[in-house]
Design a protein around this motif. Sequence first.
Motif, PDB file in Angstrom:
ATOM      1  N   GLN A   1      -7.220   0.272   7.219  1.00 30.41           N
ATOM      2  CA  GLN A   1      -6.400   0.977   6.234  1.00 30.41           C
ATOM      3  C   GLN A   1      -5.882   2.266   6.896  1.00 30.41           C
ATOM      4  OE1 GLN A   1      -8.351   0.875   2.151  1.00 30.41           O
ATOM      5  NE2 GLN A   1     -10.127   0.842   3.503  1.00 30.41           N
TER       6      GLN A   1
ATOM      7  N   LYS B   1      -6.396   5.811   1.534  1.00 27.63           N
ATOM      8  CA  LYS B   1      -4.935   5.716   1.679  1.00 27.63           C
ATOM      9  C   LYS B   1      -4.202   7.005   1.310  1.00 27.63           C
ATOM     10  CE  LYS B   1      -5.041   0.741   1.453  1.00 27.63           C
ATOM     11  NZ  LYS B   1      -5.037  -0.464   0.639  1.00 27.63           N
TER      12      LYS B   1
ATOM     13  N   PHE C   1      -2.683  -4.129   3.133  1.00 32.90           N
ATOM     14  CA  PHE C   1      -3.683  -5.121   2.716  1.00 32.90           C
ATOM     15  C   PHE C   1      -3.041  -6.507   2.590  1.00 32.90           C
ATOM     16  CE2 PHE C   1      -6.531  -6.680  -0.898  1.00 32.90           C
ATOM     17  CZ  PHE C   1      -7.647  -6.855  -0.093  1.00 32.90           C
TER      18      PHE C   1
ATOM     19  N   TYR D   1     -11.944   3.450  -5.032  1.00 36.99           N
ATOM     20  CA  TYR D   1     -10.577   3.672  -5.511  1.00 36.99           C
ATOM     21  C   TYR D   1     -10.484   4.941  -6.346  1.00 36.99           C
ATOM     22  CZ  TYR D   1     -10.614  -1.340  -4.579  1.00 36.99           C
ATOM     23  OH  TYR D   1     -10.768  -2.567  -3.990  1.00 36.99           O
TER      24      TYR D   1
ATOM     25  N   ASP E   1       0.781  -1.248   0.000  1.00 39.96           N
ATOM     26  CA  ASP E   1       0.000   0.000   0.000  1.00 39.96           C
ATOM     27  C   ASP E   1       0.807   1.291   0.000  1.00 39.96           C
ATOM     28  OD1 ASP E   1      -2.449  -1.334   0.113  1.00 39.96           O
ATOM     29  OD2 ASP E   1      -2.263  -1.570   2.276  1.00 39.96           O
TER      30      ASP E   1
ATOM     31  N   LEU F   1     -15.789   1.485   0.479  1.00 36.95           N
ATOM     32  CA  LEU F   1     -14.414   1.396  -0.009  1.00 36.95           C
ATOM     33  C   LEU F   1     -14.435   1.600  -1.532  1.00 36.95           C
ATOM     34  CD1 LEU F   1     -11.764  -1.183   1.177  1.00 36.95           C
ATOM     35  CD2 LEU F   1     -11.740  -0.264  -1.123  1.00 36.95           C
TER      36      LEU F   1
ATOM     37  N   ARG G   1      -7.649  -4.677  12.237  1.00 32.57           N
ATOM     38  CA  ARG G   1      -6.843  -4.170  11.109  1.00 32.57           C
ATOM     39  C   ARG G   1      -7.639  -3.113  10.333  1.00 32.57           C
ATOM     40  NH1 ARG G   1      -7.240  -3.789   5.131  1.00 32.57           N
ATOM     41  NH2 ARG G   1      -5.300  -2.713   4.764  1.00 32.57           N
TER      42      ARG G   1
ATOM     43  N   ASN H   1     -13.301  -8.441  -0.976  1.00 30.65           N
ATOM     44  CA  ASN H   1     -11.946  -8.461  -0.404  1.00 30.65           C
ATOM     45  C   ASN H   1     -11.816  -9.548   0.651  1.00 30.65           C
ATOM     46  OD1 ASN H   1     -11.355  -6.313  -2.015  1.00 30.65           O
ATOM     47  ND2 ASN H   1     -10.778  -4.916  -0.378  1.00 30.65           N
TER      48      ASN H   1
ATOM     49  N   SER I   1      -7.062   2.588  -2.700  1.00 31.40           N
ATOM     50  CA  SER I   1      -8.299   2.927  -2.004  1.00 31.40           C
ATOM     51  C   SER I   1      -8.256   4.401  -1.606  1.00 31.40           C
ATOM     52  CB  SER I   1      -8.410   2.013  -0.788  1.00 31.40           C
ATOM     53  OG  SER I   1      -9.005   2.671   0.284  1.00 31.40           O
TER      54      SER I   1
HETATM   55  C1  LMR Z   1      -7.602  -2.521   1.865  1.00 35.15           C
HETATM   56  O1  LMR Z   1      -6.442  -2.193   2.131  1.00 35.15           O
HETATM   57  O2  LMR Z   1      -8.348  -3.101   2.658  1.00 35.15           O
HETATM   58  C2  LMR Z   1      -8.147  -2.201   0.485  1.00 35.15           C
HETATM   59  O3  LMR Z   1      -7.854  -0.880   0.180  1.00 35.15           O
HETATM   60  C3  LMR Z   1      -7.554  -3.099  -0.531  1.00 35.15           C
HETATM   61  C4  LMR Z   1      -8.102  -2.823  -1.906  1.00 35.15           C
HETATM   62  O4  LMR Z   1      -7.368  -2.305  -2.735  1.00 35.15           O
HETATM   63  O5  LMR Z   1      -9.279  -3.142  -2.127  1.00 35.15           O
END
Ligand code: LMR
Length: 351
Positions: free
Chosen positions: A189, A111, A210, A254, A90, A252, A187, A231, A108
């Motif tokens: 992000q 992030k 991730f 992107y 990530d 979630l 856990r 996911n 995502s």
């Molecule tokens: C995560 O880190 O949980 C998600 O952002 C992963 C993703 O790209 O779907």
Amino acid sequence: MTMGSLRPRHRQPKIAMHRALVLFTAVATLAALPAALAAGEAPIVIKFSHVAAPQAHKSKGAERFKALAEEYTGGRVRIELYPNSQLYKDKEELEALQLGAVEMLAPSLSKFGPLGIKAFEAFDLPYLFRDTTDLARITEGPIGRELLDLLEEKGIIGLGYWNNGFKILSANRPLLKPDDLLGLKVRIQSSRVIEEQMTALGALPQVLAFSEAYQALSSGVVDGTENPPANMLNQKMYEVQRHATLTHHGFLGYAVIVNRDFWTSLPGDIRADLERALREATPYANAEAAKENADAMAEMRTTGKTAFHEPTAQERAVWEAALRPVRARMADRVGRSVIERIETELARPSP
Ligand code: LMR
């Protein structure tokens, strides 16, 4: 008498036909070759890295984008896909993009905080967005565009948005009400809004890449997590989470992004072709996301490894009440005006 004149006369039309066929095949092959290759030009390579599994909808969106981009640019661009964190995890992938080690990503929206672009964390605010129609009203309008434009000062150009889906909470104990998360290591992000959300539920949030989430869950480094179903399935997290609650408390999604200097160095017609390819790949990527999340729920239910709990209306009201303070607490960080503009656009006033 030459050797040639000894050839039986009746074979000559056959030879002429053969020559014509060879010529025709050569012309046809040349015509089929992408223009750039025919001219001997080396294609522009775009390395597109991401963290999702090869079978995930993000990969399918990326594959569709690749096919369209290569077609529309007549082979002047070659897209190389690197899924599954095989190049970068990530945090590293954003650094790699800024340094130009890769040209394209789809991280995502949760992030971008560590880069200093905190306004994207508006997408993490619990219960602000109810469905993908809400999301589209923001991502396809001026607010979504302005958010992408914030990335430019970090050396990044935002080209568009892709959906994943709404998140469910999971752990190895039933999560019927917020108190059930008390003391659980969860856990998350790298979003301060998600951190605050978990703190509001009494959990102990831990930011992990991730690619490390499954291992952390299976070894007990963390107890629980939140994910859209696709996911949870693709990363096999359902194998190590015995309970999950369909809270759908957050979304979630992107941003499809490119390195700014690379992008601005491209000829205008290539940029236009790539934008067209992305515009056309996006509805497909979003449709695949919706389908895959629904299919993932069905598949995980079939395995019986995780017990899924659908909150009643009353239970949902309790989750919402517990997460209500997060919006006000995070307003300074995310930006009051961006939150208010989203609330106004969605006709969803501050709780
Ligand atoms: C995560 O880190 O949980 C998600 O952002 C992963 C993703 O790209 O779907």
